[in-house]
Design a protein around this motif. Structure first.
Motif, PDB file in Angstrom:
ATOM      1  N   ASP A  12     -14.861   4.607 -13.807  1.00  0.00           N
ATOM      2  CA  ASP A  12     -14.215   4.034 -12.636  1.00  0.00           C
ATOM      3  C   ASP A  12     -12.952   4.828 -12.313  1.00  0.00           C
ATOM      4  O   ASP A  12     -12.066   4.984 -13.162  1.00  0.00           O
ATOM      5  N   GLU A  13     -12.858   5.331 -11.106  1.00  0.00           N
ATOM      6  CA  GLU A  13     -11.683   6.094 -10.697  1.00  0.00           C
ATOM      7  C   GLU A  13     -10.546   5.202 -10.249  1.00  0.00           C
ATOM      8  O   GLU A  13      -9.498   5.675  -9.837  1.00  0.00           O
ATOM      9  N   GLY A  14     -10.762   3.906 -10.343  1.00  0.00           N
ATOM     10  CA  GLY A  14      -9.714   2.965  -9.942  1.00  0.00           C
ATOM     11  C   GLY A  14     -10.093   2.270  -8.662  1.00  0.00           C
ATOM     12  O   GLY A  14     -10.815   2.803  -7.821  1.00  0.00           O
ATOM     13  N   PRO A  15      -9.630   1.052  -8.480  1.00  0.00           N
ATOM     14  CA  PRO A  15      -9.926   0.287  -7.276  1.00  0.00           C
ATOM     15  C   PRO A  15      -9.474   1.028  -6.037  1.00  0.00           C
ATOM     16  O   PRO A  15      -8.351   1.517  -5.972  1.00  0.00           O
ATOM     17  N   GLU A  16     -10.328   1.112  -5.052  1.00  0.00           N
ATOM     18  CA  GLU A  16      -9.988   1.848  -3.848  1.00  0.00           C
ATOM     19  C   GLU A  16      -9.111   1.050  -2.903  1.00  0.00           C
ATOM     20  O   GLU A  16      -8.161   1.565  -2.336  1.00  0.00           O
ATOM     21  N   THR A  17      -9.445  -0.223  -2.714  1.00  0.00           N
ATOM     22  CA  THR A  17      -8.675  -1.032  -1.772  1.00  0.00           C
ATOM     23  C   THR A  17      -8.496  -2.423  -2.334  1.00  0.00           C
ATOM     24  O   THR A  17      -9.216  -3.344  -1.992  1.00  0.00           O
ATOM     25  N   LEU A  18      -7.523  -2.535  -3.218  1.00  0.00           N
ATOM     26  CA  LEU A  18      -7.286  -3.835  -3.831  1.00  0.00           C
ATOM     27  C   LEU A  18      -6.435  -4.734  -2.963  1.00  0.00           C
ATOM     28  O   LEU A  18      -6.357  -5.921  -3.174  1.00  0.00           O
ATOM     29  N   ALA A  19      -5.778  -4.169  -2.005  1.00  0.00           N
ATOM     30  CA  ALA A  19      -4.977  -4.979  -1.103  1.00  0.00           C
ATOM     31  C   ALA A  19      -4.946  -4.305   0.253  1.00  0.00           C
ATOM     32  O   ALA A  19      -4.860  -3.104   0.357  1.00  0.00           O
ATOM     33  N   GLU A  20      -5.072  -5.089   1.268  1.00  0.00           N
ATOM     34  CA  GLU A  20      -4.987  -4.554   2.612  1.00  0.00           C
ATOM     35  C   GLU A  20      -3.764  -5.149   3.287  1.00  0.00           C
ATOM     36  O   GLU A  20      -3.629  -6.366   3.398  1.00  0.00           O
ATOM     37  N   GLU A  21      -2.843  -4.279   3.682  1.00  0.00           N
ATOM     38  CA  GLU A  21      -1.617  -4.750   4.290  1.00  0.00           C
ATOM     39  C   GLU A  21      -1.880  -5.269   5.696  1.00  0.00           C
ATOM     40  O   GLU A  21      -2.920  -5.009   6.305  1.00  0.00           O
ATOM     41  N   GLU A  22      -0.937  -5.987   6.226  1.00  0.00           N
ATOM     42  CA  GLU A  22      -1.110  -6.586   7.534  1.00  0.00           C
ATOM     43  C   GLU A  22      -1.280  -5.534   8.624  1.00  0.00           C
ATOM     44  O   GLU A  22      -1.909  -5.778   9.644  1.00  0.00           O
ATOM     45  N   ASP A  23      -0.702  -4.344   8.390  1.00  0.00           N
ATOM     46  CA  ASP A  23      -0.814  -3.313   9.415  1.00  0.00           C
ATOM     47  C   ASP A  23      -2.075  -2.484   9.266  1.00  0.00           C
ATOM     48  O   ASP A  23      -2.270  -1.505   9.972  1.00  0.00           O
ATOM     49  N   GLY A  24      -2.916  -2.869   8.282  1.00  0.00           N
ATOM     50  CA  GLY A  24      -4.185  -2.187   8.116  1.00  0.00           C
ATOM     51  C   GLY A  24      -4.161  -1.098   7.078  1.00  0.00           C
ATOM     52  O   GLY A  24      -5.189  -0.521   6.749  1.00  0.00           O
TER      53      GLY A  24
ATOM     54  N   MET B 136      -3.409   2.006 -14.361  1.00  0.00           N
ATOM     55  CA  MET B 136      -4.859   1.819 -14.267  1.00  0.00           C
ATOM     56  C   MET B 136      -5.577   3.144 -14.489  1.00  0.00           C
ATOM     57  O   MET B 136      -6.604   3.217 -15.162  1.00  0.00           O
ATOM     58  N   ASP B 137      -5.029   4.209 -13.930  1.00  0.00           N
ATOM     59  CA  ASP B 137      -5.653   5.523 -14.057  1.00  0.00           C
ATOM     60  C   ASP B 137      -5.695   6.001 -15.498  1.00  0.00           C
ATOM     61  O   ASP B 137      -6.539   6.828 -15.859  1.00  0.00           O
ATOM     62  N   LEU B 138      -4.779   5.522 -16.331  1.00  0.00           N
ATOM     63  CA  LEU B 138      -4.699   5.962 -17.723  1.00  0.00           C
ATOM     64  C   LEU B 138      -5.627   5.187 -18.651  1.00  0.00           C
ATOM     65  O   LEU B 138      -5.678   5.452 -19.850  1.00  0.00           O
ATOM     66  N   LYS B 139      -6.350   4.195 -18.106  1.00  0.00           N
ATOM     67  CA  LYS B 139      -7.300   3.395 -18.902  1.00  0.00           C
ATOM     68  C   LYS B 139      -6.608   2.743 -20.095  1.00  0.00           C
ATOM     69  O   LYS B 139      -7.063   2.818 -21.235  1.00  0.00           O
ATOM     70  N   LEU B 140      -5.500   2.090 -19.836  1.00  0.00           N
ATOM     71  CA  LEU B 140      -4.729   1.461 -20.896  1.00  0.00           C
ATOM     72  C   LEU B 140      -5.069  -0.028 -21.016  1.00  0.00           C
ATOM     73  O   LEU B 140      -5.508  -0.651 -20.045  1.00  0.00           O
TER      74      LEU B 140
END
Length: 347
Positions: free
Chosen positions: A199-211, A178-182
């Motif tokens: 865009d520097e890339g998604p910051e929080t695309l997934a939140e794990e169960e432990d936070g 994603m960072d390489l803009k491919l």
């Protein structure tokens, strides 16, 4: 909220462009001799392709681990130009030819590569993705018979789920590319001012169960999970933001390509010799139409899940929908199930 719904509609539109494009390329590719295997009905073709995916994934992870991102970027753009040439070579008139090579098609493919390298804005990425996606699905569609195509989709759906929810190595790979803009994702902006370049890339695309947080996007060979971008991260109480608060949606290009392989295969190999209709040059059969509808149904369910704020593996739903739709379409036109799945020659 209307922006989120518009983004879902745009994503469906991009998938349909890839599907229709692949169907339009099926016969021209075959006429041009682009079938990549000697025996399309051989199920081991799927095993070889999955092995290639694993090798390519390992190579990309190693490349990112040792910081040779530019090499990875160069290889992906080269692959984009190469694949695009296949598409342009059959749709661009051969008005200028040198040594049997369509010069205009070469220039068009090189222009696409330059655009990706110099100005990888979201609409450049999406345009390249549609061309590449249709080309890849068309090539594999005429090279993978019905049984190999179904085997491929099932194996990749399992692999996608394991790599996202189990080992999570696809999350690492997706974040890096994603960072390489491919051109390995389809980007659907939710705001008029959105820029994929900035865009520097998604910051929080997934939140794990432990936070804890994990990045996510998509990979070129293996499609990776679909994900929303959350520009401001999680809300103070840890909940995901509402869909209309996001800047964009990302979905792996492979998520569009893989189920479309079955769409193209169903149109080309025609189980039970079902009737094929050519609509404005697009080859279509009822089983192929069923696979298209099943893919879109799977996509809508996937997008509904993504709008909840967590990234998800796309292929279990997309490939599963394509297979289910294909089988229902085949049964509807009277094709026996064993013939629809390509098992008749072995029984």
């Amino acid at each position: 909220m209307n922006r989120a719904y518009a983004a879902v509609a745009a994503t469906v539109g991009l998938f349909l462009l890839v599907q229709v494009g692949a169907l339009a390329l099926v016969q021209p590719f075959m006429d041009a001799g682009y079938q990549t295997v000697e025996d399309p009905s051989d199920p081991t073709n799927s095993v070889v392709y999955v092995g290639a995916i694993l090798v390519a994934t390992a190579f990309m992870l190693v490349a990112m681990r040792f910081g040779v991102d530019q090499l990875l970027q160069g290889l992906v753009i080269f692959a984009s130009v190469f694949l695009s040439f296949y598409v342009f070579s059959v749709i661009v008139p051969d008005v200028v030819s040198v040594a049997g090579v369509n010069v205009v098609a070469v220039l068009a493919a090189l222009g696409l590569g330059v655009g990706l390298l110099v100005y990888p804005e979201w609409y450049v990425i999406d345009a390249a993705g549609v061309v590449m996606g249709a080309g890849a699905a068309g090539l594999f569609g005429i090279s993978f018979g019905l049984l190999p195509a179904i085997v491929l989709l099932v194996v990749l759906a399992v692999y996608d789920a394991v790599s996202v929810y189990g080992t999570e190595h696809m999350l690492t790979l997706a974040s890096g590319v994603m960072d390489l803009k491919l051109p390995v994702v389809l980007v659907v902006p939710l705001t008029a001012s959105y820029s994929f370049i900035e865009d520097e890339g998604p910051e929080t695309l997934a939140e794990e169960e432990d936070g804890t947080e994990a990045d996510d996007a998509a990979a070129p060979e293996d499609p990776g999970p679909a994900a929303p971008e959350e520009p401001d991260g999680q809300t103070p109480d840890g909940d995901a933001p509402e869909p209309f608060e996001r800047d964009s949606f990302f979905i792996g290009l492979g998520d569009a390509v893989m189920p479309t392989i079955l769409v193209a295969s169903a149109a080309f190999f025609r189980p039970g010799d079902v009737r094929v209709a050519y609509i404005e040059g697009v080859a279509l059969t009822v089983p192929a139409l069923g696979a298209m509808v099943g893919t879109i149904v799977g996509l809508l369910i996937l997008m509904w899940m993504v709008m909840k704020g967590r990234a998800h593996a796309g292929l279990p739903l997309l490939n599963g929908g394509a297979i289910a739709g294909y089988l229902l379409g085949s049964i509807y036109v009277g094709v026996a199930l064993v013939e629809a799945v390509g098992l008749a020659p072995y029984l």
